[in-house]
Motif scaffolding. Structure first.
Motif, PDB file in Angstrom:
ATOM      1  N   ARG A  94       0.824  -0.689   0.001  1.00 12.64           N
ATOM      2  CA  ARG A  94       0.342   0.296  -0.404  1.00 12.64           C
ATOM      3  C   ARG A  94       0.768   1.602  -0.351  1.00 12.64           C
ATOM      4  N   TYR A  95       2.199   1.574   0.943  1.00 11.28           N
ATOM      5  CA  TYR A  95       2.799   2.105   1.247  1.00 11.28           C
ATOM      6  C   TYR A  95       4.051   2.876  -0.109  1.00 11.28           C
ATOM      7  N   LEU A  96       4.079   1.590  -0.720  1.00 11.31           N
ATOM      8  CA  LEU A  96       5.038   1.554  -2.017  1.00 11.31           C
ATOM      9  C   LEU A  96       3.707   2.001  -3.413  1.00 11.31           C
ATOM     10  N   VAL A  97       2.499   1.763  -3.357  1.00  7.88           N
ATOM     11  CA  VAL A  97       2.241   2.139  -4.983  1.00  7.88           C
ATOM     12  C   VAL A  97       1.860   3.781  -4.544  1.00  7.88           C
ATOM     13  N   GLN A  98       0.940   3.805  -3.341  1.00  8.10           N
ATOM     14  CA  GLN A  98       0.605   5.155  -2.374  1.00  8.10           C
ATOM     15  C   GLN A  98       2.006   6.092  -3.091  1.00  8.10           C
ATOM     16  N   ARG A  99       3.212   5.732  -2.730  1.00 10.74           N
ATOM     17  CA  ARG A  99       4.701   6.608  -3.240  1.00 10.74           C
ATOM     18  C   ARG A  99       4.704   6.510  -4.556  1.00 10.74           C
ATOM     19  N   MET A 100       4.737   5.952  -5.549  1.00 13.89           N
ATOM     20  CA  MET A 100       4.976   6.038  -7.087  1.00 13.89           C
ATOM     21  C   MET A 100       3.581   6.629  -6.949  1.00 13.89           C
ATOM     22  N   ILE A 101       2.339   6.705  -6.662  1.00 10.91           N
ATOM     23  CA  ILE A 101       0.978   7.007  -7.384  1.00 10.91           C
ATOM     24  C   ILE A 101       1.405   8.596  -6.529  1.00 10.91           C
ATOM     25  N   ALA A 102       1.907   9.318  -5.795  1.00 14.18           N
ATOM     26  CA  ALA A 102       3.011  10.324  -5.567  1.00 14.18           C
ATOM     27  C   ALA A 102       3.962  10.977  -6.936  1.00 14.18           C
ATOM     28  N   ARG A 111      -1.416  12.282 -15.716  1.00 14.68           N
ATOM     29  CA  ARG A 111      -2.982  12.466 -15.436  1.00 14.68           C
ATOM     30  C   ARG A 111      -3.519  10.882 -14.923  1.00 14.68           C
ATOM     31  N   GLU A 112      -2.482   9.899 -15.213  1.00 10.85           N
ATOM     32  CA  GLU A 112      -3.014   8.644 -14.548  1.00 10.85           C
ATOM     33  C   GLU A 112      -2.274   7.382 -14.308  1.00 10.85           C
ATOM     34  N   VAL A 113      -2.346   6.350 -13.664  1.00 10.61           N
ATOM     35  CA  VAL A 113      -1.284   5.988 -13.490  1.00 10.61           C
ATOM     36  C   VAL A 113      -2.023   4.323 -13.649  1.00 10.61           C
ATOM     37  N   TRP A 114      -1.293   3.647 -14.421  1.00  9.37           N
ATOM     38  CA  TRP A 114      -2.274   1.945 -15.089  1.00  9.37           C
ATOM     39  C   TRP A 114      -1.427   1.406 -14.163  1.00  9.37           C
ATOM     40  N   VAL A 115      -1.479   0.189 -13.302  1.00  9.72           N
ATOM     41  CA  VAL A 115      -1.060  -0.982 -12.775  1.00  9.72           C
ATOM     42  C   VAL A 115      -1.697  -1.911 -14.002  1.00  9.72           C
ATOM     43  N   GLN A 130      -9.108  -0.500  -3.688  1.00  9.87           N
ATOM     44  CA  GLN A 130      -8.583   0.190  -2.110  1.00  9.87           C
ATOM     45  C   GLN A 130      -8.288   1.310  -2.758  1.00  9.87           C
ATOM     46  N   LEU A 131      -6.756   1.284  -2.987  1.00 12.29           N
ATOM     47  CA  LEU A 131      -6.066   2.479  -3.910  1.00 12.29           C
ATOM     48  C   LEU A 131      -6.835   3.319  -4.881  1.00 12.29           C
ATOM     49  N   GLY A 132      -8.479   2.796  -5.112  1.00 15.09           N
ATOM     50  CA  GLY A 132      -8.312   4.223  -5.767  1.00 15.09           C
ATOM     51  C   GLY A 132      -8.627   3.840  -7.764  1.00 15.09           C
ATOM     52  N   PHE A 133      -7.934   2.406  -8.132  1.00 10.73           N
ATOM     53  CA  PHE A 133      -7.672   1.879  -9.309  1.00 10.73           C
ATOM     54  C   PHE A 133      -8.956   1.353  -9.616  1.00 10.73           C
ATOM     55  N   GLN A 153      -6.377  -4.637 -16.485  1.00  8.67           N
ATOM     56  CA  GLN A 153      -5.571  -3.237 -16.153  1.00  8.67           C
ATOM     57  C   GLN A 153      -6.392  -2.789 -15.523  1.00  8.67           C
ATOM     58  N   MET A 154      -5.656  -1.587 -15.165  1.00  6.82           N
ATOM     59  CA  MET A 154      -6.071  -0.526 -14.133  1.00  6.82           C
ATOM     60  C   MET A 154      -6.151   0.692 -13.841  1.00  6.82           C
ATOM     61  N   LYS A 155      -6.959   1.772 -14.192  1.00  3.61           N
ATOM     62  CA  LYS A 155      -6.492   3.023 -13.557  1.00  3.61           C
ATOM     63  C   LYS A 155      -7.100   3.690 -12.834  1.00  3.61           C
ATOM     64  N   GLN A 156      -5.542   4.726 -12.450  1.00  8.35           N
ATOM     65  CA  GLN A 156      -6.775   6.105 -11.732  1.00  8.35           C
ATOM     66  C   GLN A 156      -6.175   6.467 -12.358  1.00  8.35           C
TER      67      GLN A 156
END
Length: 159
Positions: A94-102, A111-115, A130-133, A153-156
């Protein structure tokens, strides 16, 4: 358990190569790599990617990720996501993905982050929404054994 993050260092490579526990985990982290992950494979990937980030718990490497696509003002696509076996279930992913979004927001004005997440990776499939994707596509891929797998494929969208 204080978590911290920093850019990857050459001294991290050997430790990072030991994080995926078996061929399946390596496939989730880095589908093009061959198990066991070697310093050469990982170093080459890092050289071709952006934002390679390490998460630490009390100075010990606990996670890693980067962007395989990083368009300024466009899309940042998250890749090579892995958490140390001893750090799982402690909020590191969770922390890792949040840091990468930041990082996508701050460094690339994305404009978007994809995973993308393989269908067998239950932990990832449960974490990313849970992180908005939000899922936006499914591609058929081939597992190492030749069987069919689904790549979700997911995006935020960043505001």
């Amino acid at each position: 358990m204080p978590l911290s993050h920093r850019p990857v260092r050459p001294a991290d490579i050997a430790t990072l190569c030991n994080l995926p526990q078996g061929p399946d985990e390596l496939f989730y982290m880095f589908p093009k790599a061959t198990y066991p992950l070697t310093p050469e494979q990982l170093s080459e990937a890092i050289a071709q990617r952006s934002g390679s980030t390490v998460i630490e718990i009390d100075g010990a490497v606990a996670g890693f990720a980067n962007f395989y696509k990083a368009e300024h003002g466009g899309i940042c696509a998250l890749g090579n996501v892995v958490v140390a076996p001893t750090a799982r279930g402690q909020g590191v992913a969770r922390y890792l993905v949040q840091r990468m979004i930041a990082l996508a927001r701050e460094e690339f004005a994305a404009r978007e982050v994809w995973v993308s997440c393989f269908n067998h990776n239950t932990a990832g499939l449960l974490l990313y929404p849970q992180l908005g994707f939000v899922p936006f596509g499914i591609e058929e891929r081939q597992a190492r054994d030749g069987s069919r797998v689904a790549l979700v494929q997911m995006k935020q969208v960043l505001s």
